[in-house]
Design an enzyme around this catalytic site. Sequence first.
Site, PDB file in Angstrom:
ATOM      1  N   LYS A  31       0.873  -1.177   0.000  1.00 35.69           N
ATOM      2  CA  LYS A  31       0.000   0.000   0.000  1.00 35.69           C
ATOM      3  C   LYS A  31       0.912   1.229   0.000  1.00 35.69           C
ATOM      4  CE  LYS A  31      -3.045   2.350   3.258  1.00 35.69           C
ATOM      5  NZ  LYS A  31      -3.010   2.450   4.709  1.00 35.69           N
ATOM      6  N   HIS A  50      -4.984   3.317  14.097  1.00 34.94           N
ATOM      7  CA  HIS A  50      -5.427   1.940  13.836  1.00 34.94           C
ATOM      8  C   HIS A  50      -4.319   0.974  14.247  1.00 34.94           C
ATOM      9  CE1 HIS A  50      -2.852   2.940  10.452  1.00 34.94           C
ATOM     10  NE2 HIS A  50      -2.660   1.638  10.294  1.00 34.94           N
ATOM     11  N   ASP A  52      -2.607  -2.600  12.582  1.00 39.45           N
ATOM     12  CA  ASP A  52      -2.612  -3.344  11.313  1.00 39.45           C
ATOM     13  C   ASP A  52      -3.170  -4.741  11.568  1.00 39.45           C
ATOM     14  OD1 ASP A  52      -1.427  -1.144  10.170  1.00 39.45           O
ATOM     15  OD2 ASP A  52       0.583  -2.018  10.064  1.00 39.45           O
ATOM     16  N   HIS A 107      -1.167   3.007  15.892  1.00 35.97           N
ATOM     17  CA  HIS A 107      -0.340   4.030  15.240  1.00 35.97           C
ATOM     18  C   HIS A 107      -1.182   4.867  14.284  1.00 35.97           C
ATOM     19  CE1 HIS A 107      -0.205   0.420  12.718  1.00 35.97           C
ATOM     20  NE2 HIS A 107      -0.011   1.208  11.664  1.00 35.97           N
TER      21      HIS A 107
HETATM   22  O1  LIG Z   1       2.720   6.147   6.816  1.00 36.03           O
HETATM   23  C1  LIG Z   1       3.092   5.419   7.737  1.00 36.03           C
HETATM   24  O2  LIG Z   1       4.215   5.496   8.242  1.00 36.03           O
HETATM   25  C2  LIG Z   1       2.155   4.391   8.318  1.00 36.03           C
HETATM   26  C3  LIG Z   1       1.038   4.011   7.409  1.00 36.03           C
HETATM   27  C4  LIG Z   1       0.162   2.969   8.015  1.00 36.03           C
HETATM   28  O3  LIG Z   1       0.085   2.836   9.202  1.00 36.03           O
HETATM   29  C5  LIG Z   1      -0.592   2.037   7.167  1.00 36.03           C
HETATM   30  O4  LIG Z   1      -0.631   2.229   5.938  1.00 36.03           O
HETATM   31  O5  LIG Z   1      -1.174   1.088   7.716  1.00 36.03           O
HETATM   32 FE   LIG Z   2      -0.728   0.886   9.729  1.00 40.05          FE
END
Ligand SMILES: O=C(O)CCC(=O)C(=O)O
Ligand SMILES: [Fe+2]
Length: 177
Positions: A31, A50, A52, A107
Amino acid sequence: MFSLLSLGLGLDENKLEAELGGKDDLLLQLKINYYPRCPQPELALGVEAHTDVSSLSFILHNGVPGLQVFKNGFGWVTAPLVPNSIIVHVGDALEIITNGRYHSVLHRGLVNKENIRISWAVFCEPPREKVVLRPLPELVGEGEVARFEPRTFAEHLERKLFKARVAGSGDKAVCED
Ligand SMILES: O=C(O)CCC(=O)C(=O)O
Ligand SMILES: [Fe+2]
């Protein structure tokens, strides 16, 4: 990585990877997050708070700060920028099978006024139906309880999505670029 994490819990080195479906069936999903410059970063959300769903997530970034993790007793803490580093998050699937010994970190990603931030997140996910994610009995100590009900990864996704819809924040970002 899974071998080290297994050994860290006193398990056989192949244990965690096997419990998460084995390396032939794990799914890697990429992503790309693009955080535009924002005139009022305090009013905007980049990626909302959120955990992961993955087993592990690997984050590469363009060297602009913005990732924050929630630390009990401290609140939101900005992850330090270590040159040439890859950030690794423990995700929900690993938290479930380790009964929380490895914690799926809350995070979020913030925008800022000066710089565009880009992150490339690779989510390492267990197969949807092949394995049932449940706390490993050897990690549920005497007098402890299993903190998570058994579920497939597909069921976990559905539960989490449903919960998010019910809780729906309705926050809106106000960014340009
Ligand atoms: O941009 C970031 O460092 C984290 C992105 C994130 O937490 C995610 O895409 O699940
Ligand atoms: Fe994330």
